[in-house]
Design a protein around this motif. Structure first.
Motif, short mmCIF file in Angstrom:
data_model
loop_
_atom_site.label_atom_id
_atom_site.label_comp_id
_atom_site.label_asym_id
_atom_site.label_seq_id
_atom_site.Cartn_x
_atom_site.Cartn_y
_atom_site.Cartn_z
N MET A 1 69.24 33.33 80.86
CA MET A 1 68.16 34.41 81.90
C MET A 1 67.22 33.06 82.57
SD MET A 1 67.31 37.90 80.74
CE MET A 1 66.48 38.66 81.94
N MET B 1 71.06 46.76 72.87
CA MET B 1 70.11 47.46 72.63
C MET B 1 69.73 48.67 71.81
SD MET B 1 67.99 46.47 75.62
CE MET B 1 68.98 46.48 76.65
N ALA C 1 69.67 36.23 76.09
CA ALA C 1 68.50 36.24 77.24
C ALA C 1 68.21 35.18 77.52
CB ALA C 1 67.45 36.91 77.00
N GLU C 2 67.31 34.30 76.36
CA GLU C 2 67.02 32.40 76.65
C GLU C 2 67.97 31.55 76.92
OE1 GLU C 2 63.82 32.40 72.79
OE2 GLU C 2 65.99 31.38 72.42
N LEU D 1 70.65 40.17 71.67
CA LEU D 1 70.51 39.23 73.19
C LEU D 1 69.32 38.40 73.26
CD1 LEU D 1 70.76 41.48 75.01
CD2 LEU D 1 69.29 42.99 74.57
N ILE D 2 68.20 39.02 72.64
CA ILE D 2 67.25 37.62 72.21
C ILE D 2 68.26 36.14 73.15
CG2 ILE D 2 65.58 36.19 71.84
CD1 ILE D 2 64.75 38.90 70.60
N GLY E 1 61.12 31.43 77.55
CA GLY E 1 62.52 31.40 76.93
C GLY E 1 62.76 29.95 77.14
N VAL F 1 69.33 43.31 68.46
CA VAL F 1 67.87 42.66 69.72
C VAL F 1 68.45 41.11 69.82
CG1 VAL F 1 66.03 42.69 69.65
CG2 VAL F 1 67.14 44.82 68.92
N MET G 1 74.04 38.14 82.32
CA MET G 1 73.61 37.94 80.79
C MET G 1 74.64 39.28 80.38
SD MET G 1 70.42 38.63 79.44
CE MET G 1 71.37 39.39 77.67
#
Lengths: 347, 490
Positions: B308, B350, B304-305, B300-301, B474, B297, B340
């Protein structure tokens, strides 16, 4: 389904991001949590204090200097096995990387059938039962097409070296060989193959780095057909087995190699004996993408035993056909199940 | 969060699931499952034993939490112990007062030493240093050539000469000093640890160059042999740290724990792909999750930051939760997610996503996503806002405009409607029912009940429920590898 997938991805990503952002803000207000103190590495001290870690000391613990399995071997034919015997068998199997599933299967066999001819023989027989596939190697294609051996595998398992050694073997048996330097990704991979070509007297077709591997294979087939060569050995770039794109590329190379005038007669997955349980997933993916027909188990001269091939053959029916046992050009031999099992158990 | 392990615990179907005290029998049973999970992740048997002892101690010592079920307590203890062992003391690279700082790389054949050497050089360069590479692997054909190519890719000079590995190292070091380089990285020949000749060679190189740091390069797909390798190299070279490669594979990577356990030195860097920039500092918490088979995770974060647009996402997410979600929002989200990387890649990181979902996501190719986008873009603004008005003739027009078929348009609209219905139910508190989404539904439901979800997920559940847009979320200061503080237990 596709919408659902996208939405799930979005929901999760968004959820996570939002929460983290909120948390981080909260964290700033409440001032950062105290810095994590450097913790003592408990495991490390544990390790130095635990003699059972060492294979050698384990053997001593069991009162044998000739290896753990010798001890089991000597405990033959006394009815049901003791808990200690089971433990030793389990340990030997797990340490050879055969995996939890195979180990469980063999222990179950022992429990059900006992060990009338001694534990060692019973375990040996169980393992050999999983290694019964046909290991003959195809070197000829149908109706005048050029037989192709395709080599696939993850990075660093020794594909290029294996091709060199197998080329030598084929040339020694009187066949003329064209090598296709299909690894156009790794820096200097073609150079490495070229050195093997020079060493073994094989012909080689190569292209610039970054070229389409399919075209290299195609050209090699053309060359082989024009010169009447007996076979083509095609290298491919090492690739991880969990990337759809890379596997698709591999499928394409295989299709090209299988088109007139070529015919893929063997697809070897080269596997490093040090590999653990991931080997099973590698085999599964490469089987699906490139129709793997055999495994070459390399680096078996190291301390690793490569036990995972038992699970691969049992689950997927892909047999090991060759094993690499050294860095010399002749250090590649046909796989012999009996010898292999003995080496698995000879810890 | 701990997929593999929680599933195992669920299968046990014993008192582990209910609240109460952790009996000795429970603990034995639970630890047997932990053992299986670790072995399947390729952690070496001896290391597994030592690890389990430590977990047992942790559990008997800790005051047991009342709010967690015994199973959750075990999972918590396992995770904490893993992070502790993997993290331990971190290695801080300090530079030699009299440059150059010499770094020696050793490892088995095929572990990825040469690539790592180049990546490490690039990393030092990024730190404002002037690295220099020495190619002392004269064993493998073309290894020197490979390093030269990689060196030129990252803009770092490579030294080699056709003499002996020892001389290459010596002369290279001299050359680096002459050129005033402050970091020297020596790539050595790959070896099988039993090969005495090669071990002698690397020992001699080490003696001649007296490296400040010696790193063992180890491959994340390695099995039980990791321990033998690590020990052999440690005895020969006195390692200062470990670099793990091939973390982009789907292996659990238990070898890292094995090597860490035996060598007792920190894991410093992780290599996560074939590209030169796929190289980062090692994150113990992520590795711990990975070994236990949970999603990644945190990575992934971070992604994403980085990639995205938080405003766009938060806005459409807010509408999604309130049930006023339009095809425009969907398109915006689709594009954010595509930034991503592949859907399969995202799903892999995930946790809590079923295998079926994962493989389905893997099979979605870019072409299909393009088609979805084309269909939506062929609609008028009003159609995107109110898909109900799309009748037969509109469908035909959209299909023609997007180069797809009417049935493709129908399918998309139907799926979109189903999804919207589900979203409404979810935000309304009812259990959504949709094939393949059982787990998610489960999670959401748990979150709404306020059950203790595994760390990290509790929050996710809350986020899904509330879904308040957070502007600029983000863009907060990025804590590189920052640990998310564990959620408070309720």
């Amino acid at each position: 389904m596709i919408v659902a997938i996208i939405v799930v991805a979005v929901v999760l990503v968004v959820g996570i991001t939002v929460v983290v952002a909120r948390r981080r803000r909260r964290g700033r207000v409440a001032s950062a949590s105290p810095p994590r103190a450097a913790m003592p590495t408990v495991l490390v001290t544990e390790l130095t204090e635990r003699p059972s870690l060492d294979v050698a000391t384990l053997a001593q613990r069991l009162g044998s200097s000739r290896g753990v399995f010798e001890r089991v071997r000597s405990l033959s034919g006394v009815g049901a096995l003791s808990a200690e015997q089971f433990e030793v068998v389990e340990e030997v199997l797990l340490r050879s990387d055969v995996g939890v599933a195979t180990t469980t299967m063999i222990l179950d066999n022992l429990r059900v059938n006992g060990a009338p001819d001694g534990v060692a023989n019973a375990v040996r027989a169980s393992l050999l039962d999983s290694l019964t596939a046909d290991r003959s190697v195809t070197t000829t294609a149908q109706n005048g097409r050029v037989p192709v051996w395709l080599f696939v595998g993850v990075n660093g398992v020794g594909k290029t070296t294996t091709i060199g050694k197998l080329a030598k073997r084929q040339i020694d048996e009187g066949r003329s060989v064209v090598l296709a330097a299909g690894d156009t990704f790794r820096a200097a991979a073609a150079d490495q193959l070229e050195q093997w070509a020079t060493r073994t007297g094989a012909d080689i077709v190569r292209s610039a780095e970054g070229a389409d591997p399919g075209s290299v294979v195609h050209d090699a087939l053309g060359r082989a057909a024009a010169r009447g060569a007996d076979m083509v050995l095609a290298d491919t770039a090492g690739r991880r087995s969990n990337s759809t794109n890379l596997l698709d590329e591999l499928s394409k190379v295989r299709r090209v190699a299988d088109r007139e005038p070529g015919q893929v007669v063997e697809t070897f997955m080269v596997l490093d004996a040090t590999t653990g349980q991931n080997a099973l997933s590698q085999a599964r993916e490469f089987l699906a993408a490139a129709d793997v027909t055999a495994i070459v188990l390399t680096k078996l001269d190291g301390t690793a035993r490569g036990g995972i091939v038992v699970a691969i053959e049992r689950d997927l029916g892909i047999p090991v056909k060759f094993v690499g046992i050294g860095e010399g050009v002749d250090d590649l031999i046909a796989f012999n199940p009996g010898d292999f099992v003995d080496s698995l158990l000879a810890i | 969060m701990f997929d593999a392990l929680s599933e195992r615990f669920e299968r046990l179907g014993t008192s582990l699931r209910s609240r109460g005290r952790l009996s000795d029998a429970d603990l034995d049973e639970a630890l047997a499952e932990v053992r299986g999970a670790l072995l399947e992740a390729d952690v070496e048997l001896g290391v597994v034993r030592a690890f389990l002892d430590a977990v047992r101690e942790r559990l008997s010592g800790d005051a047991l939490s009342q709010s967690l079920s015994p199973g959750q307590q075990v999972i918590k203890a396992v995770h904490e112990q893993l992070i502790e062992v993997l993290g331990g003391s971190a290695l801080k690279v300090t530079y030699a007062s009299k440059p150059p700082t010499v770094i020696l790389l050793a490892g088995l054949q095929g572990a990825g030493k040469t690539t790592t050497a180049a990546k490490l050089a690039a990393w030092f360069k990024q730190q404002g240093r002037q690295p220099y590479l020495i190619a002392a692997d004269l064993q493998r054909p073309a290894a020197v050539e490979q390093l030269r190519v990689l060196g030129s890719q990252v803009g770092v000079d490579v030294f080699s000469e056709p003499s002996s590995p020892l001389n290459v190292a010596r002369h290279g070091l001299k050359e680096a000093t002459r050129l005033g380089r402050d970091v020297v990285i020596i790539d050595t020949a790959g070896r099988l640890s039993i090969d005495e000749a090669l071990m002698d060679e690397v020992r001699a190189i080490s003696k001649a160059t007296s490296p400040h740091y010696t790193f063992l390069v180890i491959d994340a797909v390695t099995g039980q042999d990791a321990v033998v390798t690590a020990r052999a190299f440690h005895e020969t070279l006195a390692l200062s740290g470990i670099i793990v490669t091939k973390l982009d594979y789907d292996a659990r990577g238990g070898a890292v724990l094995s090597a860490r356990g035996v060598v007792g030195r920190p894991v410093v860097f992780a290599s996560t792909g074939e590209k030169m920039e796929d190289f980062e500092l090692f994150h113990p918490d992520r590795m711990a999750s990975r070994i236990l088979g949970m999603g990644d995770v945190l990575s992934l974060i971070e992604q994403a930051e980085q990639r995205m647009d938080a405003d766009v996402v938060a806005e459409s997410a807010g509408r999604m939760m309130s049930g006023t979600f339009t095809l425009d929002d969907f398109l915006a989200q689709l594009n954010q997610v595509r930034k991503m990387g592949s859907l399969g890649g995202i799903m892999k990181m995930m946790p809590g996503v079923t295998k079926e979902m994962r493989s389905a996501a893997n099979n979605v190719d870019e072409g299909e996503l393009n088609k979805v986008e084309a269909i939506i873009r062929s609609m008028t603004k009003r159609e995107r806002r109110e898909p109900v008005i799309i009748d037969g003739s509109r469908r035909t027009r959209i299909a023609r405009g997007s180069g797809t078929s009417v049935s493709a348009v129908n399918q998309l609209l139907k799926q979109f409607n189903d999804m919207r219905k589900m979203m409404r139910q979810m935000s309304g508190g009812a259990m959504p029912s949709m094939p393949g989404m059982g787990r998610m539904a489960n999670m959401a439901a748990k979150a709404q009940r306020g059950d203790a979800l595994p760390p990290g997920f509790e929050a996710l559940g809350a986020g899904m429920k509330a879904g308040q847009p957070v502007r600029g979320g983000g863009k907060n200061k990025k804590k590189k590898g920052g640990r998310v503080t564990p959620p408070k237990q309720r």
